[in-house]
Design a protein around this motif. Structure first.
Motif, PDB file in Angstrom:
ATOM      1  N   LYS A  23      -8.628   0.981 -12.186  1.00 19.61           N
ATOM      2  CA  LYS A  23      -8.600   0.488 -10.811  1.00 19.61           C
ATOM      3  C   LYS A  23      -7.574  -0.637 -10.693  1.00 19.61           C
ATOM      4  CE  LYS A  23     -12.666  -0.665  -9.371  1.00 19.61           C
ATOM      5  NZ  LYS A  23     -13.891  -1.225  -8.785  1.00 19.61           N
ATOM      6  N   ILE A  24      -6.807  -0.604  -9.610  1.00 16.08           N
ATOM      7  CA  ILE A  24      -5.827  -1.640  -9.292  1.00 16.08           C
ATOM      8  C   ILE A  24      -6.222  -2.241  -7.951  1.00 16.08           C
ATOM      9  CG2 ILE A  24      -3.392  -2.142  -8.802  1.00 16.08           C
ATOM     10  CD1 ILE A  24      -3.893  -1.229 -11.716  1.00 16.08           C
ATOM     11  N   GLU A  25      -6.241  -3.571  -7.890  1.00 14.75           N
ATOM     12  CA  GLU A  25      -6.559  -4.289  -6.656  1.00 14.75           C
ATOM     13  C   GLU A  25      -5.312  -5.041  -6.201  1.00 14.75           C
ATOM     14  OE1 GLU A  25      -9.795  -7.601  -5.099  1.00 14.75           O
ATOM     15  OE2 GLU A  25      -9.037  -7.758  -7.155  1.00 14.75           O
ATOM     16  N   LEU A  26      -4.853  -4.752  -4.990  1.00 17.71           N
ATOM     17  CA  LEU A  26      -3.773  -5.524  -4.383  1.00 17.71           C
ATOM     18  C   LEU A  26      -4.407  -6.621  -3.541  1.00 17.71           C
ATOM     19  CD1 LEU A  26      -1.397  -2.654  -3.155  1.00 17.71           C
ATOM     20  CD2 LEU A  26      -1.472  -3.781  -5.402  1.00 17.71           C
ATOM     21  N   LEU A  27      -3.821  -7.827  -3.592  1.00 21.65           N
ATOM     22  CA  LEU A  27      -4.390  -8.972  -2.882  1.00 21.65           C
ATOM     23  C   LEU A  27      -3.321  -9.637  -2.021  1.00 21.65           C
ATOM     24  CD1 LEU A  27      -5.377  -9.581  -6.291  1.00 21.65           C
ATOM     25  CD2 LEU A  27      -7.204 -10.266  -4.776  1.00 21.65           C
ATOM     26  N   SER A  81      -6.903  -4.312  -1.319  1.00 22.80           N
ATOM     27  CA  SER A  81      -6.750  -2.870  -1.232  1.00 22.80           C
ATOM     28  C   SER A  81      -6.918  -2.320  -2.642  1.00 22.80           C
ATOM     29  CB  SER A  81      -5.366  -2.534  -0.686  1.00 22.80           C
ATOM     30  OG  SER A  81      -5.181  -1.151  -0.610  1.00 22.80           O
ATOM     31  N   PHE A  82      -7.717  -1.265  -2.776  1.00 24.73           N
ATOM     32  CA  PHE A  82      -8.011  -0.718  -4.100  1.00 24.73           C
ATOM     33  C   PHE A  82      -7.421   0.675  -4.270  1.00 24.73           C
ATOM     34  CE2 PHE A  82     -11.259  -3.933  -3.595  1.00 24.73           C
ATOM     35  CZ  PHE A  82     -11.323  -4.498  -4.859  1.00 24.73           C
ATOM     36  N   PHE A  83      -6.883   0.914  -5.452  1.00 22.74           N
ATOM     37  CA  PHE A  83      -6.331   2.204  -5.847  1.00 22.74           C
ATOM     38  C   PHE A  83      -6.956   2.625  -7.167  1.00 22.74           C
ATOM     39  CE2 PHE A  83      -2.988   0.621  -3.136  1.00 22.74           C
ATOM     40  CZ  PHE A  83      -2.442   1.755  -2.544  1.00 22.74           C
ATOM     41  N   MET A  84      -7.107   3.908  -7.351  1.00 27.01           N
ATOM     42  CA  MET A  84      -7.485   4.458  -8.651  1.00 27.01           C
ATOM     43  C   MET A  84      -6.241   5.071  -9.270  1.00 27.01           C
ATOM     44  SD  MET A  84     -10.652   3.747  -9.137  1.00 27.01           S
ATOM     45  CE  MET A  84     -10.863   4.617 -10.697  1.00 27.01           C
ATOM     46  N   CYS A  85      -6.087   4.833 -10.558  1.00 23.32           N
ATOM     47  CA  CYS A  85      -5.018   5.444 -11.338  1.00 23.32           C
ATOM     48  C   CYS A  85      -5.699   5.994 -12.577  1.00 23.32           C
ATOM     49  CB  CYS A  85      -3.953   4.403 -11.685  1.00 23.32           C
ATOM     50  SG  CYS A  85      -2.631   5.076 -12.712  1.00 23.32           S
ATOM     51  N   GLY A  86      -6.055   7.266 -12.536  1.00 23.19           N
ATOM     52  CA  GLY A  86      -6.890   7.829 -13.595  1.00 23.19           C
ATOM     53  C   GLY A  86      -8.219   7.099 -13.581  1.00 23.19           C
ATOM     54  N   PRO A  87      -8.690   6.623 -14.729  1.00 29.39           N
ATOM     55  CA  PRO A  87      -9.959   5.890 -14.767  1.00 29.39           C
ATOM     56  C   PRO A  87      -9.807   4.402 -14.441  1.00 29.39           C
ATOM     57  CG  PRO A  87      -9.127   6.148 -16.975  1.00 29.39           C
ATOM     58  CD  PRO A  87      -8.168   6.886 -16.071  1.00 29.39           C
ATOM     59  N   ASN A 134       0.835  -1.205   0.000  1.00 29.85           N
ATOM     60  CA  ASN A 134       0.000   0.000   0.000  1.00 29.85           C
ATOM     61  C   ASN A 134       0.871   1.257   0.000  1.00 29.85           C
ATOM     62  OD1 ASN A 134      -2.610  -0.945  -0.189  1.00 29.85           O
ATOM     63  ND2 ASN A 134      -2.896  -1.110   2.011  1.00 29.85           N
ATOM     64  N   GLU A 135       1.934   1.235   0.787  1.00 28.64           N
ATOM     65  CA  GLU A 135       2.849   2.384   0.827  1.00 28.64           C
ATOM     66  C   GLU A 135       3.507   2.590  -0.537  1.00 28.64           C
ATOM     67  OE1 GLU A 135       5.647   1.984   4.058  1.00 28.64           O
ATOM     68  OE2 GLU A 135       4.046   1.615   5.513  1.00 28.64           O
ATOM     69  N   LEU A 136       3.959   1.496  -1.140  1.00 32.61           N
ATOM     70  CA  LEU A 136       4.612   1.559  -2.440  1.00 32.61           C
ATOM     71  C   LEU A 136       3.672   2.110  -3.511  1.00 32.61           C
ATOM     72  CD1 LEU A 136       7.113   0.570  -4.262  1.00 32.61           C
ATOM     73  CD2 LEU A 136       5.620  -1.362  -4.751  1.00 32.61           C
ATOM     74  N   PHE A 137       2.453   1.562  -3.591  1.00 32.89           N
ATOM     75  CA  PHE A 137       1.519   1.998  -4.620  1.00 32.89           C
ATOM     76  C   PHE A 137       0.972   3.403  -4.348  1.00 32.89           C
ATOM     77  CE2 PHE A 137       1.995  -2.266  -6.005  1.00 32.89           C
ATOM     78  CZ  PHE A 137       1.691  -2.258  -7.359  1.00 32.89           C
ATOM     79  N   ALA A 138       0.877   3.797  -3.086  1.00 33.07           N
ATOM     80  CA  ALA A 138       0.470   5.174  -2.765  1.00 33.07           C
ATOM     81  C   ALA A 138       1.515   6.155  -3.306  1.00 33.07           C
ATOM     82  CB  ALA A 138       0.295   5.344  -1.264  1.00 33.07           C
ATOM     83  N   LYS A 139       2.793   5.814  -3.172  1.00 31.01           N
ATOM     84  CA  LYS A 139       3.859   6.656  -3.735  1.00 31.01           C
ATOM     85  C   LYS A 139       3.779   6.647  -5.261  1.00 31.01           C
ATOM     86  CE  LYS A 139       7.178   5.749  -0.044  1.00 31.01           C
ATOM     87  NZ  LYS A 139       8.452   5.071   0.264  1.00 31.01           N
ATOM     88  N   LEU A 140       3.557   5.469  -5.841  1.00 29.79           N
ATOM     89  CA  LEU A 140       3.501   5.327  -7.292  1.00 29.79           C
ATOM     90  C   LEU A 140       2.374   6.166  -7.895  1.00 29.79           C
ATOM     91  CD1 LEU A 140       4.563   3.775  -9.840  1.00 29.79           C
ATOM     92  CD2 LEU A 140       2.832   2.052  -9.326  1.00 29.79           C
ATOM     93  N   PHE A 141       1.170   6.086  -7.303  1.00 31.38           N
ATOM     94  CA  PHE A 141       0.004   6.774  -7.839  1.00 31.38           C
ATOM     95  C   PHE A 141      -0.197   8.167  -7.269  1.00 31.38           C
ATOM     96  CE2 PHE A 141      -1.712   2.249  -8.264  1.00 31.38           C
ATOM     97  CZ  PHE A 141      -1.267   2.127  -9.575  1.00 31.38           C
ATOM     98  N   GLY A 142       0.542   8.518  -6.221  1.00 30.97           N
ATOM     99  CA  GLY A 142       0.401   9.842  -5.625  1.00 30.97           C
ATOM    100  C   GLY A 142      -0.865  10.008  -4.815  1.00 30.97           C
ATOM    101  N   GLN A 143      -1.457   8.887  -4.383  1.00 34.53           N
ATOM    102  CA  GLN A 143      -2.668   8.936  -3.563  1.00 34.53           C
ATOM    103  C   GLN A 143      -2.821   7.611  -2.826  1.00 34.53           C
ATOM    104  OE1 GLN A 143      -6.204   9.312  -5.959  1.00 34.53           O
ATOM    105  NE2 GLN A 143      -5.291   8.126  -7.610  1.00 34.53           N
TER     106      GLN A 143
END
Length: 143
Positions: free
Chosen positions: A59-63, A51-57, A26-35
């Motif tokens: 969605k990325i799901e970490l499992l 854990s779900f992230f938005m990157c523009g339109p 989550n920390e890594l992808f928050a840095k990657l996506f800036g949110q």
């Protein structure tokens, strides 16, 4: 006269990535996506924490596996961390399962089940889709 084309798989709903440690990922992808992640959820029936992230339109799901018998734990043991599945949004998951079975695909669960992020889900076996685990997703309106 042209036949009306039905839309089966409307868009990529999300890309699922198997990770060993959700917190550090989550920390890594928050840095990657800036949110930060917008949602963290456990799906007990699948033995997974997501854990779900938005990157523009998109969605990325970490499992992350919550037990050693979960599909994610087995995937990581066999292949390591990385892309686990591609999920497609469908309008009617029941009809899509039937259509894909008729087309010769191997459906892993013919009855959709409750997945993360308020979705009904079903999976296609990677052996019938060139090695890619495909997830069908439909918004769960029964909740």
């Amino acid at each position: 006269m042209q036949a009306k084309m039905s839309v089966f798989m409307r868009k990529i709903e999300h890309i699922g990535i198997a990770v060993k440690d959700l917190e550090s990922s989550n920390e890594l992808f928050a840095k990657l996506f800036g949110q930060p992640s917008y949602k963290i959820e456990e799906v007990e029936s699948e033995g997974v924490k997501t854990s779900f992230f938005m990157c523009g339109p998109n969605k990325i799901e970490l499992l992350e596996a919550t037990n050693e018998d979960s599909p994610i734990a087995k995937f990581i043991d066999k292949k390591g961390e990385g892309i686990h599945h591609i999920a497609f949004d469908v309008e009617n998951i029941h009809e899509e399962i039937e259509r894909l079975k008729k087309e010769g695909f191997t459906v892993l669960n013919e009855t959709p089940k409750k997945g993360a992020d308020n979705k009904l889900v079903a999976f296609l076996h990677p052996k019938s889709t060139n090695g890619v685990l495909i997830e069908l997703c439909q918004e769960n309106t029964d909740l």
